[in-house]
Scaffold this motif. Structure first.
Motif, PDB file in Angstrom:
ATOM      1  N   THR A  30       0.826  -1.211   0.000  1.00  0.00           N
ATOM      2  CA  THR A  30       0.000   0.000   0.000  1.00  0.00           C
ATOM      3  C   THR A  30       0.858   1.258   0.000  1.00  0.00           C
ATOM      4  N   ASP A  31       1.980   1.236   0.732  1.00  0.00           N
ATOM      5  CA  ASP A  31       2.898   2.385   0.718  1.00  0.00           C
ATOM      6  C   ASP A  31       3.465   2.605  -0.691  1.00  0.00           C
ATOM      7  N   LYS A  81       0.680   3.928  -3.031  1.00  0.00           N
ATOM      8  CA  LYS A  81       0.375   5.337  -2.731  1.00  0.00           C
ATOM      9  C   LYS A  81       1.460   6.237  -3.302  1.00  0.00           C
ATOM     10  N   LEU A  90      -3.205  -3.402  -7.130  1.00  0.00           N
ATOM     11  CA  LEU A  90      -4.303  -3.036  -6.225  1.00  0.00           C
ATOM     12  C   LEU A  90      -5.478  -4.008  -6.397  1.00  0.00           C
ATOM     13  N   VAL A 111      -5.889  -0.754   3.503  1.00  0.00           N
ATOM     14  CA  VAL A 111      -6.125  -0.338   2.110  1.00  0.00           C
ATOM     15  C   VAL A 111      -6.940   0.945   2.080  1.00  0.00           C
ATOM     16  N   LYS A 155      -4.890   4.128   3.414  1.00  0.00           N
ATOM     17  CA  LYS A 155      -3.755   4.576   2.606  1.00  0.00           C
ATOM     18  C   LYS A 155      -4.109   4.852   1.153  1.00  0.00           C
ATOM     19  N   LEU A 156      -5.137   4.180   0.628  1.00  0.00           N
ATOM     20  CA  LEU A 156      -5.320   4.223  -0.814  1.00  0.00           C
ATOM     21  C   LEU A 156      -6.656   4.759  -1.318  1.00  0.00           C
ATOM     22  N   THR A 201     -13.155  -1.501  -3.327  1.00  0.00           N
ATOM     23  CA  THR A 201     -12.750  -1.035  -1.994  1.00  0.00           C
ATOM     24  C   THR A 201     -13.982  -0.625  -1.179  1.00  0.00           C
TER      25      THR A 201
END
Length: 1080
Positions: A787-788, A791, A812, A834, A837-838, A866
């Motif tokens: 996720t980092d 992003k 993703l 998720v 962060k996203l 999501t």
């Protein structure tokens, strides 16, 4: 009585199987029924509208579905035929729906309609993409059929490295008059050579197959064909008919005639190039292949074949063969599995004379093809040339004949000796007869082929007195231990007394070929030749054969043989290992399993030698390099199978070797892991700690390399990112998964910023696909990393290349796909990661993308997935992540409302993607309601009220309610019922929410008058009575509100009259609306 009971039981069993099959296909039958009803209504309209072309097309599709539905309901189809028919039915329905402008149906791999309630959003999106592409391909296929090209069929065969030609012999219509042999094979007319074994059918003089059990079951499959055969300019199906009986059919001499002679009769040839290349496919069509008899005694069968191929037509006089032909994808094992109704254990298998493109482990083959080419025989004391018959047999060095090792054709048992066709009074016969010799591997080095020559007389009394007049032979194993070379061999023809030929010791030490004679120093013209040859003399006659070895156990390469038999001479081992790298690649891959076994055994038995470690490793890298080559890429499955099933060496590698294996080849690393797993089990985990340390050291080395700024390491870094994920599942078996996850995390973090972005993302995608990511505790470590990374990259989306953006979206999507599964442990916390962060980053990515972007659909699907996978806790937690900074929450909600409104107003998906669109609406409705609760809670009081935010909410909600895809009254009754059953009427749900939110505004209502009059009016005009009843009273509330504030309602009055006039002129409004409006 017993028979009656058995029959009844059989019927009961049959009826049960039939009813079970019908029940299993019931959903498809119901779908066909529904489809037929829907199409029939459209069909009628086409007739009324005189749209004849469409009417005829729909009629044909309806007739097809009715016929196929009946076949399914019969319950009598074999499983493979039923599966094929289901595929045809679903394909026809999907194509027909597209043709008629109806909604797209999405299915699973078995053709069943996907249920959106249990299917993930990502899977649903990908299924829509696949279905659309499939239908587009089908449309192109329909167009291309006029050009006689079957694209889907070509694609199917392109995906398999091997295929086969299935042949059924229906009848032989020829006036032969005696027993005959019908020999069928594949032939390359350009190269004038046979490319397959014969399929042999013995035909009786009565005009039927000799073995009555084979009646109506004369089937053969010509296997091992590959892409090289597709490239042949032409391929012919050739049938040679050999009469077995008298020397001459017209011979009516009263004296007793010789019988059992094989005499040429004629040939039949059909060009099957279009069938092999897939341009023609009709397994039910019976092809007639015209028969051409031999014209005279010097008319050799091979010559007749070539004459027929070049001839424009054949004067067959109604004589010929009837056959059916069908091309089947796969090797013989796959074909027996996929087409059991065509190919069973009784079907003759005629193999290609040569290897298939992939030789799988376990496919042990030891075939030697011997072709009798031609000869030249002096007439001797006779006044006319001899009627030469060649008899071939196989003997060992002790003179013992090997039994049942000669096979004249598939479909026939092995025989002890083979007798050639006899050409009458021909000095230089040309046979071109190919026979397969299959000898047990342990007997090959002691065996030789013996050819004896005999004159055959048409009269039995004379024939019995004719003795063998000459002999030729050739050993199957050369002096250096390799097998007889492929190609033509000029054999020496020896003369001697017939009885002497029975003693093999008299000739085995003599040269067999003219080349060997020169090599051994024999003189072909000198006076001492007779003394050198002993009791045999060399005849002036000549005889040529050709051989082709197709063996996974016999090699013709002396260097490879030295390695395979390394134990017999260990002093040459180092030389053999070095020489392996000079062996032609095709020869090595044929013996891949034996070569790998030998290399690992050498390393295991010489584990204390660094020299052998290095040499074996170099050899392994050479082999892996071969298989990585485009020419041999089809051998990858062989290596995979070897690693999985056939690896037996358990090796204690040092850390150095582990490192070398991993850096050079993931495949060899898998072998190493496999060996370690076996080793730990065998030696009770001794040495495990050292191995674990080796792996840690390996990752440390990789991390140092990835951190290096050297320009020369770019390719190596890329290779590491590509191949390391492929070993995860194997390493996990012998290494702590959590520690492995940490090592991978550190590895990815060491990739330099802005470098190797695509390779890094692909590496993480592969990790998501591995078993590691499905493990909850490992995901705890890996997910924050991913996720980092996502992003970071998506925030720089304007600087990214197309393939990098595509990889971000795939990563993703794949993460969300795993988190949707029920078999991967708890996922709530991971969805929270998720989301935190996203979610906003993905929203902003969607907002920044144009609707013409190739990735917009994928990103919207990821955003929808999501939101769908967030539960109520996630929604409430989402707002808390913004902390006390009120403007951040406002900005997030503003972005979301604008994005939703844009996506609703201009959908990124085609209108026929009804399931995907309704799924998106369902998710958006829930999200809108969740965010509406935030509005009421945080932005309603006098001090915190956000006018623009509320305004955006109302416009979004009305846009959602009035969107085209929710106007159920515009759909057919069937479609309306389906949508209502699955989703209810979402307009009513959002309408009631709008009403409640309006009344919640309290004193703020005046701020929305008269701007909200138009949107509310548009909502109330939707012809849904309960919705109208709930929302028309809002107008009265607006009037009261304005009246209390300004003592009049002029603004409201002017706005509603203007808007109402505009809507009515546009065709909106109805009598029911008028009545309700007056009542309210």
């Amino acid at each position: 009585m017993v028979n009656r009971v058995l029959t009844t039981k059989g019927m009961a069993k049959s009826d049960f199987a039939k009813s079970f099959q019908i029940r299993a296909t019931l959903p498809l039958v119901q779908e066909v029924t529904t489809t037929l009803r829907e199409w029939a209504s459209i069909w009628r309209d086409l007739y009324v509208g005189d749209k004849r072309e469409m009417f005829n097309t729909v009629r044909d599709m309806i007739y097809d579905l009715i016929e196929w539905r009946s076949q399914i309901l019969s319950g009598t189809l074999p499983q493979d035929e039923l599966a094929e028919l289901k595929q045809k039915v679903t394909s026809k329905i999907d194509y027909g729906n597209k043709y008629l402008g109806l909604d797209l149906v999405v299915r699973d791999k078995d053709g069943n309609i996907l249920d959106p309630d249990v299917t993930s959003t990502i899977s649903l999106f990908r299924a829509h993409e696949a279905a659309s592409k499939q239908i587009e391909d089908r449309i192109q296929e329909e167009k291309s059929q006029k050009q006689n090209i079957d694209l889907s069929r070509q694609a199917k065969f392109a995906s398999t490295p091997s295929f086969a030609l299935f042949v059924t012999l229906k009848n032989v219509v020829c006036k032969i008059g005696e027993d005959a042999e019908v020999l069928m094979s594949l032939y390359d007319p350009v190269e004038s050579k046979f490319i397959s074994e014969n399929y042999l059918v013995k035909w009786s003089s009565s005009g039927l197959v000799k073995d009555i059990d084979q009646l109506h079951n004369l089937r053969s499959v010509f296997t091992d064909l590959g892409s090289e055969d597709l490239k042949r300019e032409k391929i012919s199906f050739v049938c040679q008919i050999v009469r077995v009986g008298r020397m001459e059919l017209r011979d009516n001499n009263t004296k007793k005639l010789t019988s059992g002679l094989r005499r040429p009769f004629g040939v039949a040839v059909m060009d099957v190039t279009d069938i092999i290349t897939g341009k023609m496919d009709d397994e039910d069509k019976q092809h007639f292949i015209p028969f051409q008899p031999v014209a005279g005694e010097s008319d050799f069968l091979q010559s007749v074949i070539n004459k027929v191929i070049t001839a424009k037509e054949v004067n067959h006089k109604g004589q010929g063969l009837w056959v059916t032909l069908k091309l089947l994808p796969g090797d013989i094992h796959q074909i027996r599995k996929d087409f059991p109704h065509l190919v069973d254990r009784s079907t003759a298998v005629a193999r290609k004379m040569g290897f298939p493109e992939i030789i799988m482990p376990g496919d042990v083959r030891n075939d030697i093809y011997v072709t009798l080419v031609q000869g030249d025989f002096d007439k001797g004391s006779k006044t006319t040339p001899k009627n030469v018959e060649v008899t071939m047999s196989v003997y060992d060095e002790d003179g013992k004949r090997l039994e049942s090792v000669i096979f004249p054709g598939a479909g026939d048992d092995g025989i002890n000796e083979y007798k050639s066709v006899i050409y009458y009074q021909v000095k230089q016969p040309r046979w071109f007869e190919t026979i397969k010799v299959a000898i047990p591997i342990e007997d090959v080095n002691r065996s030789h082929l013996r050819f004896t020559f005999r004159h055959r007389s048409s009269q039995d009394s004379k024939d019995k007195s004719e003795k063998i007049f000459a002999l030729s032979f050739v050993k199957l194993m050369r002096y250096d231990g390799t097998t007889l070379r492929d190609g033509e061999h000029d054999l020496i023809v020896y003369k001697a007394e017939a009885k002497r030929f029975e003693d093999s010791s008299l000739y085995l030490n003599l040269p067999a070929t003219k080349i060997e004679m020169e090599e051994k120093g024999y003189s072909t013209t000198g006076k001492n030749t007779q003394n050198q040859l002993g009791n045999c003399s060399i005849s002036k006659d000549s005889f040529q054969i050709a051989t082709l070895v197709c063996s996974t156990k016999l090699t013709q390469n002396v260097d490879l043989l030295g390695l395979l038999k390394w134990r017999s001479n260990t002093s040459l081992l180092q030389q053999n290992l070095r020489q392996l790298m000079k062996v032609e690649g095709g020869e090595v891959v044929k013996f891949l399993q034996d070569t790998l076994d030998a290399l690992f055994n050498i390393m295991m038995e010489n584990s204390d030698s660094d020299t052998f470690d290095t040499l074996v490793f170099d050899a392994l890298v050479f082999i892996i390099g071969l298989i990585a080559d485009r020419k041999f890429q089809h051998f990858n499955p062989v290596l995979e199978t070897y690693i999985r099933k056939h690896f037996s060496a358990t090796l204690a590698y040092t850390g150095r070797v582990v490192y070398l294996l991993a850096t050079s080849s993931p495949d060899m690393f898998k072998v190493d892991i496999s060996s370690k797993n076996d080793l730990f089990k065998l030696y009770e985990n001794k040495g495990e700690a050292d191995f674990m340390e080796s792996l840690r050291h390996l990752f440390t080395s990789f991390n140092n390399m990835m951190n290096s700024s050297s320009e020369n390491t770019g390719m190596v870094k890329g290779a590491a990112l590509k191949y390391l994920p492929t070993i995860v599942n194997d390493v996990k078996l012998v290494f702590d998964p959590k520690e492995l996850s940490k090592l991978f995390t550190e590895f990815i973090q060491k990739v330099p910023q802005g470098r190797l972005v695509k390779q890094k993302l692909d590496c993480m995608i592969d990790i998501v696909h591995s078993d590691l990511f499905s493990h909850h505790d490992c995901r705890e470590i890996l997910l924050p990393l991913m996720t980092d990374q996502l992003k970071s990259h998506l925030e720089k989306r304007d600087e990214m290349k197309r393939e990098e953006l595509s990889a971000c979206c795939q990563l993703l999507s794949d993460v969300l796909e795993v988190l949707y599964r029920k078999d991967v442990g708890p996922t709530q916390w991971h969805m929270q990661i998720v989301m935190e962060k996203l979610l906003r980053t993905v929203n902003q990515t969607v907002i920044s993308m144009g609707h013409d972007s190739p990735f917009i659909g994928s990103f919207v699907a990821a955003m929808t997935a999501t939101l769908r996978q967030m539960d109520d806790y996630h929604y409430s937690h989402l707002i808390s992540t913004f902390g006390k900074i009120r403007s951040d929450v406002v900005d997030f909600l503003m972005e979301t409302f604008i994005m939703f409104k844009n996506l609703i107003g201009e959908n990124v998906y085609p209108s026929d993607w009804i399931i995907m669109n309704m799924m998106q609406n369902k998710v958006f409705l829930r999200a809108i309601n969740q965010y509406a609760a935030v509005l009421s809670k945080k932005f309603l009081d006098q001090t915190s009220f956000e006018l623009q935010l509320w305004n955006n909410y109302f416009h979004l909600a009305v846009a959602f309610l009035t969107q085209e895809s929710l106007q159920l009254e515009n759909f057919s009754s069937d479609k309306r019922a389906k949508i209502f059953h699955k989703y209810q009427d979402m307009r009513r749900q959002i309408g009631f929410e709008i009403r409640d939110m309006w009344y919640n505004l309290g004193p703020h209502k005046i701020k929305f008058i008269p701007e909200m009059v138009g949107p509310i009016l548009e909502m109330t005009l939707v012809p849904e009575i309960e919705l109208r009843k709930a929302t028309i009273p809002i107008f009265f509330d607006m009037m009261q509100c304005e009246s209390h504030s300004t003592c009049s309602f002029h603004n409201f009055e002017n706005e509603i009259i203007t808007k109402l006039d505009h809507e009515v002129e546009g065709g909106r409004g109805d009598e029911q609306y008028k009545v309700l409006f007056q009542k309210m």
